[in-house]
Write an enzyme that holds these catalytic residues in place. Structure first.
Site, mmCIF file in Angstrom:
data_model
loop_
_atom_site.group_PDB
_atom_site.id
_atom_site.type_symbol
_atom_site.label_atom_id
_atom_site.label_comp_id
_atom_site.label_asym_id
_atom_site.label_seq_id
_atom_site.Cartn_x
_atom_site.Cartn_y
_atom_site.Cartn_z
ATOM 1 N N LYS A 161 0.826 -1.315 0.028
ATOM 2 C CA LYS A 161 -0.156 -0.028 0.203
ATOM 3 C C LYS A 161 0.867 1.140 0.018
ATOM 4 O O LYS A 161 0.341 2.219 -0.685
ATOM 5 C CB LYS A 161 -1.064 0.060 1.275
ATOM 6 C CG LYS A 161 -2.145 -1.004 0.932
ATOM 7 C CD LYS A 161 -3.055 -0.714 2.430
ATOM 8 C CE LYS A 161 -4.207 -1.677 2.210
ATOM 9 N NZ LYS A 161 -5.390 -1.692 3.316
ATOM 10 N N ASP B 212 -9.963 2.880 2.301
ATOM 11 C CA ASP B 212 -10.247 2.168 3.570
ATOM 12 C C ASP B 212 -10.993 2.803 4.801
ATOM 13 O O ASP B 212 -11.926 2.487 5.420
ATOM 14 C CB ASP B 212 -8.761 1.581 4.402
ATOM 15 C CG ASP B 212 -8.021 0.489 3.607
ATOM 16 O OD1 ASP B 212 -8.845 -0.397 2.898
ATOM 17 O OD2 ASP B 212 -6.873 0.584 3.377
#
Ligand code: ATR
Length: 287
Positions: A66, A102
Site C-alpha cells: 500500500k 479504507d
C-alpha cells in the site's frame, strides 16, 4: 472487450475481494474479470505498469504494497497522500490515479450499518498501525469531534495523533492511555489484531469495556470470528456492536464506484463475502 481488475498483494490467496468484487460486476452486467494478482515485491513495478493497458479498469492494493505503490502512480486523489497509503488504483486512459478507500469505507459502514454519522462524535481507537491510521484520517475528514488513540506501544499512538491533528479541521486528536475512561466516547473501535482467529489472541479483549456510556457503539475491525470476544463483551454490557465485515465491504464498494461510476450493489457483495467466509481462514478487515 472483457475488462480486467484485480487485487495486488502478497500473499492474496485468502483475499475476499475477488469473491465480492466479481459478484458486484456480474450483478451489474459488466464484462469484467477481477483476479487475485499475487505480486512479490520485485514484481510490483511491472505489475503496476501493466495496469496502463486499455483493457484494465484498475486494481486494489493490499499488504505489503500500500505504501510502496505510491511512487509508481501518476496522481494521488482524496487523502491517500496524507495517509501515505493507496488501496485503489484507477486507470484513466493510461494514467494511474491512487486513492484510499479504507478509512472512508469504515465511515460509510458506521453510517449505513450502525446508523452512526461520524460528524460531531467522539471516538476511541485502540491500535496505531495501518488500519488505525486510515480510520483516524477519515474520521477527521468526516469532522468527528474527537479522535483519541490508545496503543500498546504508546509512542506509535503519539506519532499518529500528531500527524492526524496536523491539518485536522476542528477534530480534537490525542494519544491517550490504554486504560482511558470510556465515559466520554460515542464509539470504541478495535483496530488491533487482538481477537482475530489464528493469531493466538482469539478470545482476548484489546481492553475491557467497563465504564462505556449507555448506547455507545463498539466496533471490531476483525471479521473472523464474526463475533469476537470484544463484541460479545459489548453485547453482554448492553452496548451496540458492529463487526469488521461492513468496513471490508464498503472499502470495496467505494473502489467499485471509482472504477465504474456506478452505485455498488452492497447487498450482493455482503452476500458473496458471507458465503465465502463460511469456509475461509481468519483475517482482519482488509481486502
Ligand atoms: P495493521 O496495518 O493491520 O494495523 P500493524 O501496523 O502491524 O497492522 O498494527 C497492528 C496493531 O495491533 C498495532 O497497534 C499493535 O500494537 P503495537 O503498536 O504496540 O505493536 C496492535 N497489536 C497487535 N497485537 C497486539 C496485542 N497482542 N496486544 C495489543 N496490541 C496488539
Amino acid at each position: 472487450m472483457t475488462r480486467l481488475a484485480g487485487i495486488i498483494g502478497h500473499p492474496v490467496g485468502h483475499s475476499l475481494s475477488p469473491v465480492f468484487q466479481q459478484a458486484a460486476f456480474d450483478h451489474c452486467g459488466l464484462d469484467v474479470r477481477y483476479a487475485a494478482w499475487d505480486t512479490p515485491a520485485p514484481e510490483l513495478a511491472g505489475r503496476v505498469e501493466g495496469l496502463r493497458g486499455a483493457e484494465v479498469l484498475g486494481a486494489n492494493v493490499t499488504i505489503p504494497h500500500k505504501e510502496a505503490v505510491i511512487p509508481l502512480l501518476d496522481e494521488l486523489g482524496d487523502q491517500s497522500a496524507r495517509v501515505g497509503a493507496v488501496n485503489t488504483i484507477v486507470n484513466r486512459d493510461g494514467r494511474l490515479f491512487g486513492f484510499n478507500t479504507d478509512g472512508r469505507g469504515f465511515v460509510a459502514a458506521l453510517r449505513q450499518e450502525a446508523g452512526l454519522a461520524a460528524e460531531g462524535r467522539s471516538f476511541l481507537l485502540i491500535g496505531a498501525g495501518g488500519a488505525a491510521r486510515g480510520i483516524a484520517f477519515a474520521l477527521a475528514e468526516a469532522r468527528a469531534a474527537r479522535v483519541a488513540i490508545a496503543n500498546r506501544t504508546a509512542g506509535r499512538a503519539e506519532r499518529l495523533a500528531r500527524e492526524v491533528a496536523n491539518g485536522a479541521n476542528g477534530t480534537g486528536v490525542a494519544a491517550v492511555a490504554m486504560d482511558e475512561s470510556l465515559a466520554a466516547y460515542d464509539c470504541i473501535v478495535n483496530c488491533t489484531s487482538v481477537g482475530m482467529e489464528g493469531t493466538g489472541t482469539e478470545g482476548e479483549l484489546p481492553r475491557a469495556l467497563d465504564g462505556a456510556r449507555a448506547g455507545a457503539l463498539v466496533v471490531d475491525i476483525v471479521y473472523k470470528p464474526a463475533e469476537t470476544a470484544l463484541l460479545r463483551a459489548g453485547r453482554d454490557a448492553g452496548l451496540v456492536t458492529l463487526g469488521g465485515l461492513p468496513m471490508l465491504i464498503y472499502q470495496g464498494a467505494l473502489s467499485f464506484e471509482l472504477w465504474t461510476g456506478m452505485v455498488a450493489p452492497v447487498e450482493v457483495m455482503f452476500e458473496a463475502a458471507r458465503r465465502a467466509l463460511a469456509g475461509a481462514a481468519g483475517e482482519r478487515a482488509r481486502p
